[in-house]
Every structure is written in structure tokens, then in C-alpha cells.
Design a protein around this motif. Structure first.
Motif, PDB file in Angstrom:
ATOM      1  N   GLY A  38       1.183  -1.292   0.188  1.00 34.35           N
ATOM      2  CA  GLY A  38       0.269   0.170   0.588  1.00 34.35           C
ATOM      3  C   GLY A  38       0.689   1.580  -0.756  1.00 34.35           C
ATOM      4  O   GLY A  38       1.820   1.245   1.094  1.00 34.35           O
ATOM      5  N   LEU A  39       0.460   1.771  -0.504  1.00 31.12           N
ATOM      6  CA  LEU A  39       1.389   2.841  -0.468  1.00 31.12           C
ATOM      7  C   LEU A  39       0.314   4.150   0.183  1.00 31.12           C
ATOM      8  O   LEU A  39       1.966   5.230  -0.842  1.00 31.12           O
ATOM      9  N   GLY A  40      -0.067   4.279   0.217  1.00 31.10           N
ATOM     10  CA  GLY A  40      -0.871   5.176   1.620  1.00 31.10           C
ATOM     11  C   GLY A  40      -1.019   6.166   0.785  1.00 31.10           C
ATOM     12  O   GLY A  40      -1.288   5.990  -0.686  1.00 31.10           O
ATOM     13  N   PRO A  41      -2.081   7.173   1.122  1.00 33.24           N
ATOM     14  CA  PRO A  41      -3.575   8.254   0.236  1.00 33.24           C
ATOM     15  C   PRO A  41      -2.751   9.267  -0.512  1.00 33.24           C
ATOM     16  O   PRO A  41      -3.350   9.521  -1.506  1.00 33.24           O
ATOM     17  N   GLY A  42      -1.718   9.299  -0.963  1.00 34.03           N
ATOM     18  CA  GLY A  42      -1.129  10.205  -1.742  1.00 34.03           C
ATOM     19  C   GLY A  42       0.637  10.601  -1.361  1.00 34.03           C
ATOM     20  O   GLY A  42       1.276  10.927  -1.928  1.00 34.03           O
ATOM     21  N   ASN A  43       0.607  11.328  -0.122  1.00 34.82           N
ATOM     22  CA  ASN A  43       1.530  12.151   0.305  1.00 34.82           C
ATOM     23  C   ASN A  43       2.743  11.063   0.842  1.00 34.82           C
ATOM     24  O   ASN A  43       2.560  10.231   1.483  1.00 34.82           O
ATOM     25  N   ASP A  44       3.820  11.415  -0.596  1.00 29.56           N
ATOM     26  CA  ASP A  44       4.931  10.047  -0.070  1.00 29.56           C
ATOM     27  C   ASP A  44       5.434  10.227   1.915  1.00 29.56           C
ATOM     28  O   ASP A  44       5.911   9.287   1.932  1.00 29.56           O
ATOM     29  N   ILE A  51      -1.375   3.201   4.482  1.00 30.02           N
ATOM     30  CA  ILE A  51      -2.373   3.861   5.656  1.00 30.02           C
ATOM     31  C   ILE A  51      -3.860   4.307   4.566  1.00 30.02           C
ATOM     32  O   ILE A  51      -3.312   4.909   3.257  1.00 30.02           O
ATOM     33  N   THR A  52      -4.947   3.939   4.622  1.00 36.62           N
ATOM     34  CA  THR A  52      -5.760   3.882   3.966  1.00 36.62           C
ATOM     35  C   THR A  52      -7.178   4.913   3.975  1.00 36.62           C
ATOM     36  O   THR A  52      -6.728   5.633   5.271  1.00 36.62           O
ATOM     37  N   ALA A  53      -7.467   5.339   3.381  1.00 39.53           N
ATOM     38  CA  ALA A  53      -7.844   6.759   3.228  1.00 39.53           C
ATOM     39  C   ALA A  53      -8.942   7.174   4.444  1.00 39.53           C
ATOM     40  O   ALA A  53      -8.794   7.893   5.362  1.00 39.53           O
ATOM     41  N   MET A  54      -9.025   6.300   4.519  1.00 36.83           N
ATOM     42  CA  MET A  54     -10.490   6.882   5.289  1.00 36.83           C
ATOM     43  C   MET A  54      -9.719   6.761   7.153  1.00 36.83           C
ATOM     44  O   MET A  54     -10.243   8.062   7.655  1.00 36.83           O
ATOM     45  N   LEU A  55      -9.185   6.325   7.477  1.00 31.73           N
ATOM     46  CA  LEU A  55      -8.104   6.848   8.357  1.00 31.73           C
ATOM     47  C   LEU A  55      -7.233   8.171   8.236  1.00 31.73           C
ATOM     48  O   LEU A  55      -6.981   8.692   8.985  1.00 31.73           O
ATOM     49  N   ALA A  56      -6.763   8.214   7.190  1.00 34.13           N
ATOM     50  CA  ALA A  56      -6.219  10.052   6.605  1.00 34.13           C
ATOM     51  C   ALA A  56      -7.402  10.235   6.508  1.00 34.13           C
ATOM     52  O   ALA A  56      -6.290  11.793   7.506  1.00 34.13           O
ATOM     53  N   SER A  76      -3.063   2.275  -3.547  1.00 37.43           N
ATOM     54  CA  SER A  76      -3.128   3.180  -2.934  1.00 37.43           C
ATOM     55  C   SER A  76      -3.610   3.194  -1.721  1.00 37.43           C
ATOM     56  O   SER A  76      -3.931   1.823  -1.459  1.00 37.43           O
ATOM     57  N   GLY A  77      -3.017   3.763  -0.595  1.00 37.89           N
ATOM     58  CA  GLY A  77      -3.531   3.588   0.650  1.00 37.89           C
ATOM     59  C   GLY A  77      -2.824   2.349   1.474  1.00 37.89           C
ATOM     60  O   GLY A  77      -1.913   2.181   0.503  1.00 37.89           O
ATOM     61  N   ASP A  78      -4.383   1.119   2.069  1.00 37.85           N
ATOM     62  CA  ASP A  78      -4.257  -0.212   2.107  1.00 37.85           C
ATOM     63  C   ASP A  78      -4.332  -1.085   1.572  1.00 37.85           C
ATOM     64  O   ASP A  78      -5.416  -0.837   0.555  1.00 37.85           O
ATOM     65  N   PRO A  79      -3.850  -2.203   0.633  1.00 37.70           N
ATOM     66  CA  PRO A  79      -3.169  -3.302  -0.307  1.00 37.70           C
ATOM     67  C   PRO A  79      -4.694  -4.307  -0.137  1.00 37.70           C
ATOM     68  O   PRO A  79      -5.674  -4.332  -0.699  1.00 37.70           O
ATOM     69  N   GLY A  80      -5.072  -3.996   1.774  1.00 41.96           N
ATOM     70  CA  GLY A  80      -5.696  -5.075   2.109  1.00 41.96           C
ATOM     71  C   GLY A  80      -7.896  -3.894   1.968  1.00 41.96           C
ATOM     72  O   GLY A  80      -8.890  -4.986   2.015  1.00 41.96           O
TER      73      GLY A  80
END
Ligand code: SAM
Length: 250
Positions: A9-15, A114-119, A80-84
Motif C-alpha cells: 500500500g502506497l498510502g493516500p498520496g503524500n510520500d 495508510i488507508t484513505a478513511m484513516l487519513a 493506493s492506501g492499504d492493499p487489503g
């Protein structure tokens, strides 16, 4: 067979929100597989082959990754986010279950992100501070009747909720139907949060009472959160803070 498949998972966008574990896996990879905009987030370098593909080919993409790993490559499948969370990890495992038996012997790992909902929740406080559920509002892979049932039962159980894939050009009417079900089932003005492009430079967070929301407030770059019946808004100068209390009386 010394190849590997890492589903990362690459997270929501911010490196800054890419975990060190995922960054290390990307550094070791020989091949990157994924949806075009996610593969575009991986910097090209010598010795690394990028394999971007279109959105609706998850199982083909998974088989491709597993085939390359069988040939000895170190493949990272990016989400993106979390792969699961509504993403590639389940697709790759489905391909393993139904595919070539030799794939079961591969070194396969899932690395969280980091999945979108948590960010999104963190960006406005703690709206998911008590029990919550996450629902994918796309009916591409399940019937709308099931989505409607889950929305109504989640409201009845007083879960806070997070909604992924709320509205796309090919599904313009779905979010309106979801709102109608939620307005009927919740029957109050609890806050709904529209978090768009979370963690990116153009991030926006809008907080709207459930009674006033309209379907055009969400698109595919938005994750939508809904408080439970106890969710609080702390007004102050600047953006309010939202939280759902950790305890429930009785
Ligand atoms: C196919 S799902 C992938 C979810 C991803 N695996 C995750 O854990 O965040 C795509 C949906 O995630 C949400 N999403 C992903 N990144 C987002 C971001 N940076 N800001 C807001 N929503 C986002 C949107 O609802 C979008 O339609």
C-alpha cells in the motif's frame, strides 16, 4: 523458485505517508505492477520495469505478477492506501487460490499502508473514534440491494461509517441512492465528512449535516465519513474538530 510477490500500500498520496517497509520493498523490486496512476507514483530507475495497467483488470494483473515471480522476479503489486482495503491484496490471493498450484510456493507478502478513511479521519479529528464500518459504494462487484441492506443495518447498529468509491461517471446515481437510504435510516443531522484528495496538496475537507448533503458533493477522489448518533463537533476559529466519543452509556 526464488521470486517474490509483495502487495504493498502506497498510502493516500503524500510520500511522507509511505511506510519505510513499503519503501524498502520498492527499492528491492525488479518489477512494479498496478493501476496506471499508482505505478506512476514509483520513481523509475535502472533495473526496474514498470507494468501499468487499466483499472478493471485486477485478476489479469495478479496473474501477470505471479507469473513473473515464478520466473524469479521480485514483483511489487502497488495499491493506493492499504492493499487489503478494496484493493489488490484480495485479488492476488484469489488468483493464487484458483491459479497454477506452483504459485502457492511463492514468497508472497502483504505490506499495509495508510488507508484513505484513516487519513481522512485524522484530518478532521477522530470521527471513527468508536465502532465503525467501511463500505464500498461501487456496485460493480456486488448487487445494489446488498449495499442498501448494509447501509441500513449499519445505521440501525449506530456505526460510524466510511464510504469508498462513492460516485463515478459510470455510476452517477449510486451515491444519491445511498444518501436516501442513510437519511431514512439515521433520521438526524449527524455530520457527514467529504474528504477529497486527502494528504495531497489540493486536499479539501467539507463537513455537512446529513440532512443537507447532496449527491454532487462526492466523486471518486473523495472518501466520505459519517458519524454515529453521538458524534460531536467542536466549533472554533478555523476548521472545527469532529470526534465520536469512545464510550456509550448503558
Ligand atoms: C479502489 S478504492 C482504493 C482504496 C485504497 N486501497 C485505500 O486503502 O485507501 C478507491 C477509493 O479510495 C478512496 N481514496 C483513495 N485515496 C484517497 C485520497 N487520497 N483521498 C480521498 N479518498 C481517497 C476514494 O473513495 C476512492 O474512490
Amino acid at each position: 523458485m526464488s521470486g517474490s510477490v509483495v502487495i504493498a500500500g502506497l498510502g493516500p498520496g503524500n510520500d511522507a505517508l509511505v511506510t519505510p517497509e513499503v519503501a524498502a520493498a520498492l527499492d528491492k523490486a525488479t518489477d512494479i505492477v498496478g493501476y496506471i496512476p499508482y505505478v506512476a507514483r514509483v520513481a523509475p530507475r535502472a533495473g526496474l520495469t514498470l507494468h501499468p495497467s487499466d483499472n478493471r483488470v485486477e485478476i489479469d494483473r495478479s496473474r501477470h505478477a505471479l507469473e513473473m515471480a515464478s520466473e524469479g522476479k521480485h514483483v511489487v503489486v502497488v495499491s493506493s492506501g492499504d492493499p487489503g482495503v478494496f484493493a489488490m491484496a484480495a485479488a492476488v490471493l484469489e488468483a493464487v487460490e484458483h491459479g497454477d498450484p506452483v504459485w502457492r510456493d511463492l514468497d508472497i507478502k502483504v505490506l499495509p499502508g495508510i488507508t484513505a478513511m484513516l487519513a481522512a479521519a485524522a484530518a478532521c479529528g477522530a470521527p471513527l473514534g468508536h465502532d465503525f464500518c467501511a463500505i464500498n459504494l461501487s456496485d460493480n462487484m456486488k448487487p445494489w440491494a446488498l449495499i442498501d441492506k448494509r447501509l441500513r443495518l449499519a445505521a440501525e447498529a449506530d456505526f460510524a461509517m466510511a464510504f469508498y468509491n462513492p460516485r463515478s461517471k459510470s455510476r452517477p446515481e449510486g451515491f444519491g441512492k445511498a444518501l436516501k437510504a442513510l437519511q431514512e435510516a439515521c433520521g438526524d443531522a449527524r455530520p457527514m465528512i467529504f474528504a477529497r484528495n486527502v494528504s495531497r496538496p489540493d486536499q479539501t475537507i467539507k463537513i455537512v449535516p446529513l440532512t443537507d448533503v447532496t449527491e454532487d458533493m462526492a466523486d471518486m477522489r473523495t472518501v466520505v465519513l459519517l458519524g454515529n448518533s453521538q458524534t460531536r463537533i467542536i466549533e472554533r476559529d478555523g476548521a472545527p474538530l469532529i470526534y465520536t466519543p469512545r464510550s456509550v452509556d448503558g
